[in-house]
Design a protein around this motif. Structure first.
Motif, short mmCIF file in Angstrom:
data_model
loop_
_atom_site.label_atom_id
_atom_site.label_comp_id
_atom_site.label_asym_id
_atom_site.label_seq_id
_atom_site.Cartn_x
_atom_site.Cartn_y
_atom_site.Cartn_z
N LYS A 37 8.01 -12.46 -0.51
CA LYS A 37 9.28 -12.54 -1.03
C LYS A 37 9.93 -11.64 -1.68
O LYS A 37 11.08 -11.14 -1.28
CB LYS A 37 9.26 -13.73 -2.00
CG LYS A 37 9.06 -15.24 -1.67
CD LYS A 37 8.86 -16.13 -2.69
CE LYS A 37 8.34 -17.46 -2.38
NZ LYS A 37 7.91 -18.30 -3.31
N ALA A 38 9.10 -10.66 -2.02
CA ALA A 38 9.70 -9.38 -2.84
C ALA A 38 10.01 -8.20 -1.65
O ALA A 38 10.94 -7.89 -1.86
CB ALA A 38 8.47 -8.89 -3.63
N ARG A 93 11.68 -0.85 -6.46
CA ARG A 93 10.20 -0.53 -6.51
C ARG A 93 9.26 -1.75 -6.41
O ARG A 93 9.84 -2.76 -7.08
CB ARG A 93 9.95 0.30 -7.78
CG ARG A 93 8.39 0.39 -7.69
CD ARG A 93 8.04 1.19 -9.14
NE ARG A 93 8.90 2.34 -9.22
CZ ARG A 93 9.50 2.82 -10.41
NH1 ARG A 93 9.34 1.93 -11.45
NH2 ARG A 93 10.18 3.76 -10.29
N LEU A 94 8.45 -2.02 -5.79
CA LEU A 94 7.54 -3.18 -5.52
C LEU A 94 5.94 -2.70 -5.92
O LEU A 94 5.53 -1.62 -5.46
CB LEU A 94 7.30 -3.45 -3.98
CG LEU A 94 6.79 -4.90 -3.54
CD1 LEU A 94 7.74 -6.00 -3.63
CD2 LEU A 94 6.19 -4.57 -2.17
N LEU A 95 5.59 -3.17 -7.04
CA LEU A 95 4.34 -3.08 -7.49
C LEU A 95 3.17 -4.39 -7.32
O LEU A 95 3.71 -5.56 -8.08
CB LEU A 95 4.46 -2.72 -9.09
CG LEU A 95 5.29 -1.50 -9.23
CD1 LEU A 95 5.38 -1.45 -10.82
CD2 LEU A 95 4.47 -0.31 -8.91
N GLY A 102 -3.90 -20.31 -8.39
CA GLY A 102 -3.75 -21.44 -7.57
C GLY A 102 -3.86 -21.69 -5.95
O GLY A 102 -4.74 -22.42 -5.37
N ASP A 103 -3.36 -20.56 -5.37
CA ASP A 103 -3.34 -20.44 -4.00
C ASP A 103 -3.99 -19.09 -3.44
O ASP A 103 -3.75 -18.82 -2.21
CB ASP A 103 -2.32 -20.94 -3.40
CG ASP A 103 -0.96 -19.92 -3.73
OD1 ASP A 103 -1.22 -19.09 -4.56
OD2 ASP A 103 0.23 -20.12 -3.25
N ALA A 104 -4.06 -18.23 -4.19
CA ALA A 104 -4.74 -16.75 -3.95
C ALA A 104 -3.79 -15.94 -3.22
O ALA A 104 -3.93 -15.23 -2.42
CB ALA A 104 -6.16 -16.81 -3.05
N ALA A 105 -2.23 -16.39 -3.60
CA ALA A 105 -1.29 -15.55 -3.06
C ALA A 105 -1.04 -14.19 -3.60
O ALA A 105 -1.05 -14.17 -5.05
CB ALA A 105 0.04 -16.32 -3.12
N PRO A 106 -0.89 -13.05 -3.13
CA PRO A 106 -0.82 -11.94 -3.66
C PRO A 106 0.58 -11.74 -4.50
O PRO A 106 1.56 -12.01 -3.61
CB PRO A 106 -0.56 -10.80 -2.68
CG PRO A 106 -0.58 -11.72 -1.31
CD PRO A 106 -0.94 -12.99 -1.79
N MET A 107 0.44 -11.33 -5.71
CA MET A 107 1.86 -11.45 -6.43
C MET A 107 2.18 -9.92 -6.79
O MET A 107 1.40 -8.96 -6.72
CB MET A 107 1.46 -12.07 -7.71
CG MET A 107 1.02 -13.30 -7.69
SD MET A 107 2.39 -14.41 -7.08
CE MET A 107 3.74 -14.49 -8.55
N ALA A 108 3.51 -9.78 -6.95
CA ALA A 108 3.95 -8.47 -7.26
C ALA A 108 5.50 -8.32 -8.03
O ALA A 108 5.85 -9.62 -8.20
CB ALA A 108 4.35 -7.83 -5.87
N TYR A 109 5.49 -7.27 -8.85
CA TYR A 109 6.69 -7.16 -9.62
C TYR A 109 7.70 -6.35 -8.58
O TYR A 109 7.12 -5.42 -7.83
CB TYR A 109 6.53 -6.16 -10.74
CG TYR A 109 5.99 -6.95 -12.01
CD1 TYR A 109 6.88 -8.14 -12.61
CD2 TYR A 109 4.75 -6.99 -12.39
CE1 TYR A 109 6.37 -8.91 -13.66
CE2 TYR A 109 4.21 -7.68 -13.58
CZ TYR A 109 5.07 -8.42 -14.24
OH TYR A 109 4.42 -9.12 -15.31
#
Length: 160
Positions: A37-38, A93-95, A102-109
């Motif tokens: 999404k990011a 910027r994507l960090l 819950g679902d092991a999705a990679p998260m990012a700021y």
């Protein structure tokens, strides 16, 4: 708006979600979401900043048709347009931060650069190398030839 990631959603839901997330990114200047999404938000947010920098009535109407909220449009065309007036692109910027439990999705700021309270400072711009005068092809080929040093002859007699 072409070639988006589908994000496992119907078109109406996907576009509504992306519009809301871009509006929240402009409002708060940093949000946490999944990496996929990011990456989509980054494309759209950079386009909105470009419209803000353009500053015309047509650009304002295009931005108002996409983002939600008058305060967001005002911020795009005043604060962000002024902040990035000298920058040619790359406003976000994507960090990558963590793996969601819950679902092991990679998260990012995803955040705007050159702002207060950044997670990571911007790199200084790289200086451009000095421009060399262009040469005609014959001079260039003559200068690019590198001659090997002369070979030294080895003596076949070995000393004992």
């Amino acid at each position: 708006m072409t070639k988006f990631r589908k994000l496992n959603r119907p078109t109406g839901h996907r576009m509504s979600m992306l519009r809301t997330m871009v509006s929240q990114l402009v409002k708060h200047e940093r949000i946490e979401t999944t990496v996929a999404k990011a990456k989509e938000i980054r494309r759209l947010a950079d386009n909105m900043v470009q419209l803000g920098k353009e500053g015309s009535l047509c650009a304002a109407r295009h931005a108002a048709a996409f983002v939600r909220g008058d305060d967001v449009i005002h911020k795009l065309f005043t604060e962000l347009a002024y902040r990035y007036k000298d920058r040619a692109g790359g406003y976000t910027r994507l960090l990558r931060t963590r793996i969601r439990v819950g679902d092991a999705a990679p998260m990012a700021y995803i955040e705007f650069i050159d702002r207060e309270n950044e997670l990571r400072q911007s790199k200084p711009p790289t200086p451009q190398p000095p421009q060399r005068p262009s040469l005609d092809p014959w001079t260039r080929s003559r200068l690019s030839r590198q001659f090997a040093p002369p070979k030294e002859e080895k003596s076949s007699e070995s000393e004992i």
